[in-house]
Enzyme design. Structure first.
Site: not given
Ligand code: ADP
Length: 308
Positions: A247, A39
């Site tokens: 990512d 995240g």
């Protein structure tokens, strides 16, 4: 505006002469600390790629919290919805041997207590919610449902694994991003049958209005939406460390889609960011900026092929 709802971790890395067997102690020289968590990595990547980003997640009230957040703070990510809970910040303890093979032990810490209720009042029509699979399945499912009600678009990244719980959510999202093995798992869970062909996994994950992207490492990606399928070859770069490529890809793709770029440009920018992330070590430290992403994206060809 992008809201990332996901994990925040601190990674403790020790380089070892070899990985320990059960019951064994192997000693390495020093350890290194890296801010991590998918995240947080993706929030940072999206901010570095030029987006306005809010992070919703949790850290503990411990010594690791500040180090886990420092890069996000520096990049201007809005951290006012990161809660500091009694308990420990998520950590990953990573041993790496001389051949680059690793052994990872994770403790979720307060990531396991992140609640989709925290998204209340945070999702607006036209925003983009970015999710990964490092939180528990329930809050992820609830986040998707909340976004639907608010008219917020959802980008779901299947990393680190495309299990059946995640497959059930694919139908409700606008963009699904999975690497080759996650896409194979998801496609199988969706009843697509067993096949090694990434194009078929991508087709199974896509929908008339749902963009599916299957990333293929150094080979680039395949993407599909409705009757359109795209192939993108990854640019050749001097690879130093592929950690964080996925990512960086997701962050830059999200940033491009959030600012209204078309699918082809967004795929080119994601591919550029993924490749650039391979040219430096670490996950967050290798996250490229807007200018270098834009420059490399100019040289990337997105090929439209007919979906079979
Ligand atoms: P993950 O890290 O999630 O497993 P991938 O390995 O598929 O994801 O990488 C994501 C994207 O990063 C790829 O689609 C590609 O654009 C870029 N990438 C990854 N590895 C390389 C590489 N060796 N050379 C160039 N680009 C790469």
């Amino acid at each position: 505006m992008i809201t990332v709802f996901g994990s925040i971790n601190l990674d403790l890395v020790v380089v070892l002469p070899r990985l320990p067997a059960p019951g064994e102690t192997v000693v390495g020289p020093d350890h290194q600390l890296f801010a991590g968590g998918k995240g947080a990595n993706q929030a940072l990547a999206a901010a570095r790629a030029g987006a306005r980003v809010r992070m919703v997640g949790a850290v503990g009230r411990d010594v690791h919290a500040a180090a886990a957040l420092v890069n996000l703070e520096r990049a201007g990510v809005d951290l006012s919805d990161v809660r500091h809970l009694d308990g420990t910040t998520g950590i990953a303890m990573i041993g790496v041997d001389e051949a680059g093979e690793n052994l990872i032990m994770c403790a979720s810490g307060v990531n396991a207590r992140v609640s989709a209720d925290w998204l209340e009042g945070r999702l607006a029509r036209g925003d983009l919610l970015v999710l990964q699979r490092e939180l528990s399945p329930e809050p992820i499912a609830e986040a998707v449902a909340r976004a639907r009600l608010c008219g917020t678009r959802v980008l779901l990244n299947a990393a680190p694994s495309g299990d059946a719980a995640l497959a059930r959510l694919v139908e409700g999202v606008d963009v699904i991003v999975a690497n080759a093995s996650e896409a194979a798992e998801l496609a199988l869970a969706l009843g697509a049958g067993e096949t090694p062909v990434a194009d078929l996994h991508c087709a199974a994950l896509s929908g008339p209005d749902r963009l599916a992207v299957v990333t293929l490492g150094a080979r680039g990606l395949v993407a599909q939406m409705g009757g359109k399928r795209w192939h993108v070859a990854a640019p050749e770069v001097e690879v130093v460390d592929t950690t964080g490529a996925g990512d960086a890809f997701v962050g830059a793709l999200a940033a491009a889609l959030d600012r209204g770029a078309d699918v082809e440009r967004a795929l080119a920018e994601g591919t550029a960011a993924g490749a650039l992330a391979c040219t430096a070590t670490g996950a967050q430290s290798s996250s490229p900026d807007t200018a270098s992403i834009a420059a490399l994206a100019e040289r990337i060809t997105v090929t439209l092929v007919t979906a079979g």
